[in-house]
Write a protein that holds these residues in place. Structure first.
Motif, PDB file in Angstrom:
ATOM      1  N   GLY A 248      62.354  37.261  44.927  1.00  0.00           N
ATOM      2  CA  GLY A 248      62.941  37.491  46.237  1.00  0.00           C
ATOM      3  C   GLY A 248      62.636  36.347  47.187  1.00  0.00           C
ATOM      4  O   GLY A 248      61.749  35.521  46.922  1.00  0.00           O
ATOM      5  N   ASP A 249      63.352  36.315  48.286  1.00  0.00           N
ATOM      6  CA  ASP A 249      63.158  35.265  49.285  1.00  0.00           C
ATOM      7  C   ASP A 249      62.276  35.710  50.444  1.00  0.00           C
ATOM      8  O   ASP A 249      61.971  34.915  51.328  1.00  0.00           O
ATOM      9  CB  ASP A 249      64.521  34.798  49.822  1.00  0.00           C
ATOM     10  CG  ASP A 249      65.342  34.092  48.755  1.00  0.00           C
ATOM     11  OD1 ASP A 249      64.733  33.553  47.806  1.00  0.00           O
ATOM     12  OD2 ASP A 249      66.577  34.087  48.859  1.00  0.00           O
ATOM     13  N   SER A 250      61.869  36.982  50.456  1.00  0.00           N
ATOM     14  CA  SER A 250      60.997  37.518  51.507  1.00  0.00           C
ATOM     15  C   SER A 250      59.665  37.923  50.897  1.00  0.00           C
ATOM     16  O   SER A 250      59.618  38.758  49.982  1.00  0.00           O
ATOM     17  CB  SER A 250      61.656  38.736  52.170  1.00  0.00           C
ATOM     18  OG  SER A 250      60.712  39.511  52.886  1.00  0.00           O
ATOM     19  N   ASP A 251      58.587  37.331  51.384  1.00  0.00           N
ATOM     20  CA  ASP A 251      57.268  37.710  50.885  1.00  0.00           C
ATOM     21  C   ASP A 251      56.983  39.180  51.158  1.00  0.00           C
ATOM     22  O   ASP A 251      56.383  39.872  50.322  1.00  0.00           O
ATOM     23  CB  ASP A 251      56.192  36.849  51.534  1.00  0.00           C
ATOM     24  CG  ASP A 251      56.208  35.411  51.028  1.00  0.00           C
ATOM     25  OD1 ASP A 251      56.777  35.173  49.945  1.00  0.00           O
ATOM     26  OD2 ASP A 251      55.659  34.534  51.724  1.00  0.00           O
ATOM     27  N   GLU A 252      57.409  39.665  52.333  1.00  0.00           N
ATOM     28  CA  GLU A 252      57.173  41.072  52.672  1.00  0.00           C
ATOM     29  C   GLU A 252      57.955  41.996  51.738  1.00  0.00           C
ATOM     30  O   GLU A 252      57.447  43.017  51.277  1.00  0.00           O
ATOM     31  CB  GLU A 252      57.558  41.344  54.127  1.00  0.00           C
ATOM     32  CG  GLU A 252      56.664  40.661  55.152  1.00  0.00           C
ATOM     33  CD  GLU A 252      57.008  39.185  55.354  1.00  0.00           C
ATOM     34  OE1 GLU A 252      58.037  38.709  54.796  1.00  0.00           O
ATOM     35  OE2 GLU A 252      56.248  38.504  56.080  1.00  0.00           O
TER      36      GLU A 252
ATOM     37  N   ASP B 244      71.765  42.069  56.269  1.00  0.00           N
ATOM     38  CA  ASP B 244      70.706  42.565  57.140  1.00  0.00           C
ATOM     39  C   ASP B 244      69.661  43.378  56.388  1.00  0.00           C
ATOM     40  O   ASP B 244      68.737  43.937  56.998  1.00  0.00           O
ATOM     41  CB  ASP B 244      71.317  43.412  58.262  1.00  0.00           C
ATOM     42  CG  ASP B 244      72.191  42.576  59.194  1.00  0.00           C
ATOM     43  OD1 ASP B 244      71.852  41.401  59.416  1.00  0.00           O
ATOM     44  OD2 ASP B 244      73.214  43.090  59.676  1.00  0.00           O
ATOM     45  N   ALA B 245      69.781  43.451  55.074  1.00  0.00           N
ATOM     46  CA  ALA B 245      68.760  44.072  54.233  1.00  0.00           C
ATOM     47  C   ALA B 245      67.879  42.978  53.638  1.00  0.00           C
ATOM     48  O   ALA B 245      68.223  41.800  53.656  1.00  0.00           O
ATOM     49  CB  ALA B 245      69.409  44.883  53.116  1.00  0.00           C
ATOM     50  N   VAL B 246      66.726  43.374  53.124  1.00  0.00           N
ATOM     51  CA  VAL B 246      65.847  42.462  52.392  1.00  0.00           C
ATOM     52  C   VAL B 246      65.937  42.853  50.918  1.00  0.00           C
ATOM     53  O   VAL B 246      65.462  43.907  50.513  1.00  0.00           O
ATOM     54  CB  VAL B 246      64.390  42.563  52.881  1.00  0.00           C
ATOM     55  CG1 VAL B 246      63.475  41.710  52.012  1.00  0.00           C
ATOM     56  CG2 VAL B 246      64.293  42.142  54.342  1.00  0.00           C
ATOM     57  N   VAL B 247      66.588  42.009  50.128  1.00  0.00           N
ATOM     58  CA  VAL B 247      66.833  42.323  48.729  1.00  0.00           C
ATOM     59  C   VAL B 247      65.841  41.579  47.838  1.00  0.00           C
ATOM     60  O   VAL B 247      65.620  40.375  48.003  1.00  0.00           O
ATOM     61  CB  VAL B 247      68.275  41.963  48.322  1.00  0.00           C
ATOM     62  CG1 VAL B 247      68.497  42.258  46.832  1.00  0.00           C
ATOM     63  CG2 VAL B 247      69.286  42.738  49.167  1.00  0.00           C
ATOM     64  N   VAL B 248      65.248  42.309  46.910  1.00  0.00           N
ATOM     65  CA  VAL B 248      64.400  41.713  45.879  1.00  0.00           C
ATOM     66  C   VAL B 248      64.859  42.242  44.525  1.00  0.00           C
ATOM     67  O   VAL B 248      65.483  43.302  44.429  1.00  0.00           O
ATOM     68  CB  VAL B 248      62.903  42.029  46.089  1.00  0.00           C
ATOM     69  CG1 VAL B 248      62.412  41.468  47.405  1.00  0.00           C
ATOM     70  CG2 VAL B 248      62.639  43.528  46.034  1.00  0.00           C
ATOM     71  N   GLY B 249      64.563  41.504  43.492  1.00  0.00           N
ATOM     72  CA  GLY B 249      64.843  41.943  42.134  1.00  0.00           C
ATOM     73  C   GLY B 249      63.555  42.341  41.436  1.00  0.00           C
ATOM     74  O   GLY B 249      62.555  41.620  41.518  1.00  0.00           O
TER      75      GLY B 249
ATOM     76  N   GLU C 132      76.224  30.846  39.206  1.00  0.00           N
ATOM     77  CA  GLU C 132      75.413  30.547  40.390  1.00  0.00           C
ATOM     78  C   GLU C 132      75.099  31.813  41.197  1.00  0.00           C
ATOM     79  O   GLU C 132      74.899  31.739  42.404  1.00  0.00           O
ATOM     80  CB  GLU C 132      76.139  29.525  41.261  1.00  0.00           C
ATOM     81  CG  GLU C 132      76.327  28.182  40.567  1.00  0.00           C
ATOM     82  CD  GLU C 132      76.957  27.139  41.470  1.00  0.00           C
ATOM     83  OE1 GLU C 132      77.365  27.502  42.595  1.00  0.00           O
ATOM     84  OE2 GLU C 132      77.037  25.977  41.053  1.00  0.00           O
ATOM     85  N   GLY C 133      75.036  32.953  40.519  1.00  0.00           N
ATOM     86  CA  GLY C 133      74.739  34.201  41.213  1.00  0.00           C
ATOM     87  C   GLY C 133      74.157  35.227  40.268  1.00  0.00           C
ATOM     88  O   GLY C 133      73.987  34.993  39.065  1.00  0.00           O
ATOM     89  N   SER C 134      73.841  36.378  40.811  1.00  0.00           N
ATOM     90  CA  SER C 134      73.245  37.490  40.077  1.00  0.00           C
ATOM     91  C   SER C 134      73.601  38.771  40.815  1.00  0.00           C
ATOM     92  O   SER C 134      74.116  38.734  41.944  1.00  0.00           O
ATOM     93  CB  SER C 134      71.723  37.327  40.009  1.00  0.00           C
ATOM     94  OG  SER C 134      71.171  37.329  41.330  1.00  0.00           O
ATOM     95  N   ALA C 135      73.302  39.905  40.214  1.00  0.00           N
ATOM     96  CA  ALA C 135      73.545  41.171  40.900  1.00  0.00           C
ATOM     97  C   ALA C 135      72.716  41.259  42.180  1.00  0.00           C
ATOM     98  O   ALA C 135      73.200  41.701  43.222  1.00  0.00           O
ATOM     99  CB  ALA C 135      73.223  42.344  39.971  1.00  0.00           C
ATOM    100  N   ALA C 136      71.460  40.832  42.111  1.00  0.00           N
ATOM    101  CA  ALA C 136      70.592  40.895  43.288  1.00  0.00           C
ATOM    102  C   ALA C 136      71.113  40.012  44.413  1.00  0.00           C
ATOM    103  O   ALA C 136      71.125  40.406  45.586  1.00  0.00           O
ATOM    104  CB  ALA C 136      69.172  40.492  42.917  1.00  0.00           C
TER     105      ALA C 136
ATOM    106  N   LEU D 298      64.751  34.612  44.974  1.00  0.00           N
ATOM    107  CA  LEU D 298      65.765  35.573  44.560  1.00  0.00           C
ATOM    108  C   LEU D 298      66.723  34.979  43.538  1.00  0.00           C
ATOM    109  O   LEU D 298      67.215  35.676  42.654  1.00  0.00           O
ATOM    110  CB  LEU D 298      66.543  36.075  45.780  1.00  0.00           C
ATOM    111  CG  LEU D 298      67.498  37.251  45.532  1.00  0.00           C
ATOM    112  CD1 LEU D 298      66.734  38.489  45.091  1.00  0.00           C
ATOM    113  CD2 LEU D 298      68.332  37.543  46.784  1.00  0.00           C
ATOM    114  N   ARG D 299      67.001  33.689  43.622  1.00  0.00           N
ATOM    115  CA  ARG D 299      67.949  33.089  42.686  1.00  0.00           C
ATOM    116  C   ARG D 299      67.472  33.160  41.241  1.00  0.00           C
ATOM    117  O   ARG D 299      68.270  33.031  40.301  1.00  0.00           O
ATOM    118  CB  ARG D 299      68.224  31.635  43.069  1.00  0.00           C
ATOM    119  CG  ARG D 299      67.040  30.692  42.934  1.00  0.00           C
ATOM    120  CD  ARG D 299      67.403  29.295  43.403  1.00  0.00           C
ATOM    121  NE  ARG D 299      66.291  28.358  43.252  1.00  0.00           N
ATOM    122  CZ  ARG D 299      66.358  27.075  43.595  1.00  0.00           C
ATOM    123  NH1 ARG D 299      67.468  26.590  44.117  1.00  0.00           N
ATOM    124  NH2 ARG D 299      65.316  26.283  43.414  1.00  0.00           N
TER     125      ARG D 299
END
Length: 225
Positions: free
Chosen positions: A167-171, A136-141, A123-127, A194-195
């Motif tokens: 990712g979960d942030s469009d930006e 507080d960062a915006v993480v994308v893979g 139920e997870g990944s490195a990202a 992101l998942r």
């Protein structure tokens, strides 16, 4: 295209060096991070020499630093490190307020070949781990499937493949989608939340198996777009 100051964490590895080179030749400021500033500086010198050889001298600034120092003034942080020790390293980095692009692939190898490692019970990944550690960062893979030798090769663009971005942030995704142009010559592909890094990261094991079988540097191409 917006230009960024990009810290490449794990910049002394082949994937980090290759992506950093591609970013730098398109006008982004790249800082190659390493566990030691000396190793980062050595890779920066190598990339600078390659840029001069390719006729890009003066268009960018590259330097070397420790991983944490590289992140301090960065707009974007690329995580290009092995999965072993990943969580401990991420916890030491100043990532708050930055877009963090993870191309980390949790892989393992046994007698049957490469395979994806199970992260957080499936139920997870490195990202996702990076996002949990640095909330507080915006993480994308992104950039999971681009071969390091091809990145460092002579082709101007790897236009035979796509960069998949999750990712979960469009930006945040838009930053990686734009940076994909430095590699493929076109926008990256928005591949969802992101998942979905749980599927993208281990897919690299499939490409490694294909490469071994056919003696190629395979990539991913999305049809129908």
């Amino acid at each position: 295209m917006t230009t960024y100051r990009i810290a490449v964490v794990g910049g002394t590895g082949p994937q980090g060096r290759g992506l950093g080179y591609r970013f730098a030749r398109h006008g982004h400021t790249v800082v190659f991070g390493s566990r030691s500033a000396e190793k980062g500086a050595a890779v920066a010198a190598e990339v600078n020499e390659r840029l001069r050889t390719d006729g890009f001298a003066g268009s960018v600034e590259t330097s070397g630093a420790s991983n944490a120092e590289a992140c301090e003034a960065a707009d974007v942080v690329l995580l290009a490190v092995p999965y072993d020790g990943h969580d401990e390293l991420v916890a030491t980095l100043p990532l708050a307020g930055r877009t963090v692009i993870s191309c980390v692939n949790p892989l393992a190898f046994d007698k049957q070949g490469p395979h994806g490692r199970v992260v957080d019970g499936g139920e997870g990944s490195a990202a996702e781990s990076a996002q949990r550690i640095a909330p507080d960062a915006v993480v994308v893979g992104a950039f999971h499937h681009v071969s390091a030798p091809v990145l460092w090769g002579d082709r101007d663009y790897l236009d035979h493949e796509d960069v998949l971005v999750c990712g979960d942030s469009d930006e945040g995704k838009q930053v990686a989608i734009e940076l994909a142009r430095t590699v493929t010559g076109r926008d990256g592909v928005d591949a969802g939340r992101l998942r979905l890094a749980r599927q993208l990261e281990p897919w690299t094991a499939v490409l490694i198996s294909i490469n071994k079988k056919y003696k190629v540097h395979s990539g991913v191409k999305v049809a129908g777009l």
